[in-house]
Motif scaffolding. Structure first.
Motif, mmCIF file in Angstrom:
data_model
loop_
_atom_site.group_PDB
_atom_site.id
_atom_site.type_symbol
_atom_site.label_atom_id
_atom_site.label_comp_id
_atom_site.label_asym_id
_atom_site.label_seq_id
_atom_site.Cartn_x
_atom_site.Cartn_y
_atom_site.Cartn_z
ATOM 1 N N LEU A 174 -17.254 -27.003 20.770
ATOM 2 C CA LEU A 174 -16.186 -26.142 20.247
ATOM 3 C C LEU A 174 -15.745 -25.192 21.360
ATOM 4 C CD1 LEU A 174 -14.569 -24.927 17.747
ATOM 5 C CD2 LEU A 174 -16.497 -23.365 17.458
ATOM 6 N N THR A 175 -14.449 -25.166 21.622
ATOM 7 C CA THR A 175 -13.929 -24.161 22.562
ATOM 8 C C THR A 175 -13.309 -23.051 21.733
ATOM 9 O OG1 THR A 175 -13.380 -25.910 24.122
ATOM 10 C CG2 THR A 175 -12.385 -23.759 24.520
ATOM 11 N N THR A 198 -18.060 -22.954 24.018
ATOM 12 C CA THR A 198 -17.519 -22.284 25.216
ATOM 13 C C THR A 198 -16.508 -21.246 24.743
ATOM 14 O OG1 THR A 198 -17.713 -24.310 26.492
ATOM 15 C CG2 THR A 198 -16.256 -22.620 27.385
ATOM 16 N N ILE A 199 -16.652 -20.027 25.243
ATOM 17 C CA ILE A 199 -15.647 -18.986 24.943
ATOM 18 C C ILE A 199 -14.775 -18.789 26.176
ATOM 19 C CG2 ILE A 199 -15.281 -16.534 24.441
ATOM 20 C CD1 ILE A 199 -17.854 -16.466 22.888
ATOM 21 N N LYS A 228 -21.430 -20.736 26.575
ATOM 22 C CA LYS A 228 -20.798 -20.614 27.897
ATOM 23 C C LYS A 228 -19.660 -19.604 27.836
ATOM 24 C CE LYS A 228 -19.294 -23.709 31.522
ATOM 25 N NZ LYS A 228 -18.926 -25.069 31.843
ATOM 26 N N LEU A 229 -19.682 -18.649 28.748
ATOM 27 C CA LEU A 229 -18.645 -17.615 28.756
ATOM 28 C C LEU A 229 -17.749 -17.784 29.971
ATOM 29 C CD1 LEU A 229 -20.788 -14.464 27.815
ATOM 30 C CD2 LEU A 229 -19.502 -15.984 26.301
ATOM 31 N N SER A 253 -8.805 -25.224 35.964
ATOM 32 C CA SER A 253 -9.938 -25.980 35.409
ATOM 33 C C SER A 253 -9.652 -26.362 33.958
ATOM 34 C CB SER A 253 -11.238 -25.181 35.530
ATOM 35 O OG SER A 253 -11.092 -23.957 34.870
ATOM 36 N N ILE A 254 -10.438 -27.347 33.477
ATOM 37 C CA ILE A 254 -10.201 -27.875 32.128
ATOM 38 C C ILE A 254 -11.488 -27.801 31.322
ATOM 39 C CG2 ILE A 254 -9.775 -30.050 30.874
ATOM 40 C CD1 ILE A 254 -7.594 -30.671 32.855
ATOM 41 N N VAL A 255 -11.380 -27.349 30.072
ATOM 42 C CA VAL A 255 -12.538 -27.318 29.173
ATOM 43 C C VAL A 255 -12.283 -28.335 28.064
ATOM 44 C CG1 VAL A 255 -14.007 -25.864 27.723
ATOM 45 C CG2 VAL A 255 -12.714 -24.831 29.583
#
Ligand code: FAD
Length: 450
Positions: A174-175, A198-199, A228-229, A253-255
């Motif tokens: 989940l982003t 990831t936040i 992940k921050l 960058s890509i999440v």
């Protein structure tokens, strides 16, 4: 003659206003276009705490494995959580509380109407084709999730802080776009349920309005648990690749994740309500109301999220009650300085009054009293040693001007310094109070030891 009061919105701002006005003798019409209880009950405070509790219970079972002769049993049990059952319990809690509200309205003889209200003038409102005349109106129409561009184009493929509760399964990844209070609470829930979270936060830190030391503890705790921050980086764009959503950040960058939660704040939308017909201007930040009386113009008041003073349920309630009292001729005033704030993360983060940054900005010299949970007996017995209690004393007057608590039950404990501040107590007065031992609350008294 009996005063006719119309209230728009039956959330934590509107329904307490209705109950208060009815108890003071007004004839009250309460209009709600969705469901009684507003965002807080139906898709905010209550459902999020139900999910938090469920996630916390399973996380505790997993931790108990460390004390078991067969730790894999605890891990195995943890993996049996049933998200559908967790969601059903959440829904049951909402429905129970909603039924309670409807019976309160009935008992108070409030004319509760389901429908979308629109102002006709500053004396009349219309709902379901019926026009209702009023002596006074309270706008408690709340706020809704805000989607910045370009994410607003993909609402049907993303989640926000209101509809995230409709998720059927815990996603693998989940982003969360936005590291504010709501984003951080959901990060804790999904992380505890085994999701890789990831936040992405544009500002240099998560929950940036908080005290610096509180932020540090939360950040360390999140990172230790694998959340992940990505702070100081904005989410710029989104791409879709089958079931995978790719968030493009401003550094290129890509999440990637299966689901995305957009939690970048709230916005006000009064298009249906048409306050302009009553001579009231509004923007997406809301309606400007007097911070003490909540008055917007002669006979119209705005309470809760819609006035932007403080986006919290208990602030909305306090404002709603004050507006009702003022309309009914009582001497009442809202005080935005004594509204406690709580973030229901693990560890919890709670505060009242000024923090060090705010005191410095007001040139107030403070004496800081601090006690770490690591030295608190009860916190140690519970393995909950993250965090601290901090009391800020005005160095000139000795009065308590603020407090920050990070740790287990912080959202409950903050009411101790809150009550002390209401009573005008000095730090020395609070230190003289005897606290039960062993309690985490003792960290408050211990922080005040010389
Ligand atoms: P709302 O609760 O938004 O209610 C407004 C109501 O007005 C709505 O039901 C809407 O349908 C109705 N309405 C709007 N326009 C019309 C119209 N034209 N006609 C008729 N009805 C209308 N706060 C806390 O203090 N603690 C928390 O733990 C917390 N957790 C949260 C978690 C999440 C996920 C979210 C999204 C919010 C949370 N909040 C929390 C914030 C809290 O929910 C809000 O501050 C609070 O609901 C505001 O109350 P309100 O009455 O101003 O507005």
């Amino acid at each position: 003659m009996t005063k006719q009061i119309v209230i728009i919105g039956a959330g934590p701002g509107g329904y307490p206003a209705a109950l208060k006005a009815a108890s003071l003798g007004a004839q009250v019409t309460l209009i709600e276009k969705a469901q009684a209880g507003g965002v807080c009950l139906n898709c905010g405070c209550i459902p999020s705490k139900s999910l938090l509790d469920a996630a916390h219970r399973f996380e505790s079972v997993r931790k108990a494995g460390a004390l078991s002769s067969v730790p894999e049993l605890a891990e195995g049990f943890y993996k049996t959580f049933d998200f559908a059952k967790i969601q059903t319990r959440r829904q049951n809690v909402i429905e129970r509380l909603r039924r309670g509200l409807l019976s309160l309205f009935k008992a108070a003889k409030i004319n509760y109407i389901e429908g979308s209200a629109s102002f006709v003038s500053d004396k009349e409102i219309t709902v379901n084709g019926q026009t209702i005349a009023f002596d006074a109106a309270i706008i408690a129409a709340g706020s809704k999730a805000f989607y910045p561009a370009p994410f607003d184009k993909y609402k049907d493929k993303l989640f926000d802080n209101s509809n995230i509760f409709t998720l059927q399964n815990v996603p693998a990844r989940l982003t969360i776009i936005g590291g504010g209070v709501i984003g951080c609470e959901f990060a804790c829930i999904f992380n505890a349920l085994g999701c890789k979270v990831t936040i992405v936060e544009m500002l240099p830190s998560i929950v940036s309005a908080e005290d610096d030391d509180s932020i540090r503890v939360l950040k360390t705790s999140f990172e230790k648990r694998g959340i992940k921050l990505l702070t100081g980086r904005g989410a710029k764009d989104i791409q879709f690749d089958g079931n995978i959503k790719k968030i493009v950040l401003d550094d290129g960058s890509i999440v990637e994740s299966e689901e995305v939660l957009v939690a970048v704040g709230r916005t006000v939308d009064l298009t249906e309500l048409k306050p302009e017909a009553a001579g009231i201007a509004w923007t997406r930040k809301g309606i400007v109301a007097d911070p003490k009386t909540l008055k917007v113009k002669d006979n119209i008041y705005a309470v809760g999220d819609v006035n932007g003073l403080c986006l919290l349920a208990h602030a909305a309630t306090a404002q709603g009650e004050v507006a009702a009292e003022v309309i009914m001729g009582h001497n009442a005033a809202y005080n935005n300085d004594l509204i406690p704030k709580a973030i229901y993360t693990w560890p919890e983060v709670a505060s009242i009054g000024l923090n060090k940054k705010e005191a410095a900005a007001k040139s107030i010299e403070v004496k800081t009293h601090k006690f770490f949970m690591l030295a608190n007996g009860r916190a140690l017995t519970q393995d909950e040693t993250e965090g601290f209690t901090q009391i800020l004393e005005d160095a000139q007057t000795g009065k308590i001007i603020g407090a920050q608590i990070v740790g287990a039950s912080a959202a409950e404990l903050i009411h101790i310094p809150l009550v002390a501040m209401h009573a005008g107590m000095s730090a020395a007065d609070l230190h003289r109070v005897v606290f039960a031992h062993p309690t985490i609350a003792e960290s408050i008294k211990d922080s005040l030891n010389k």
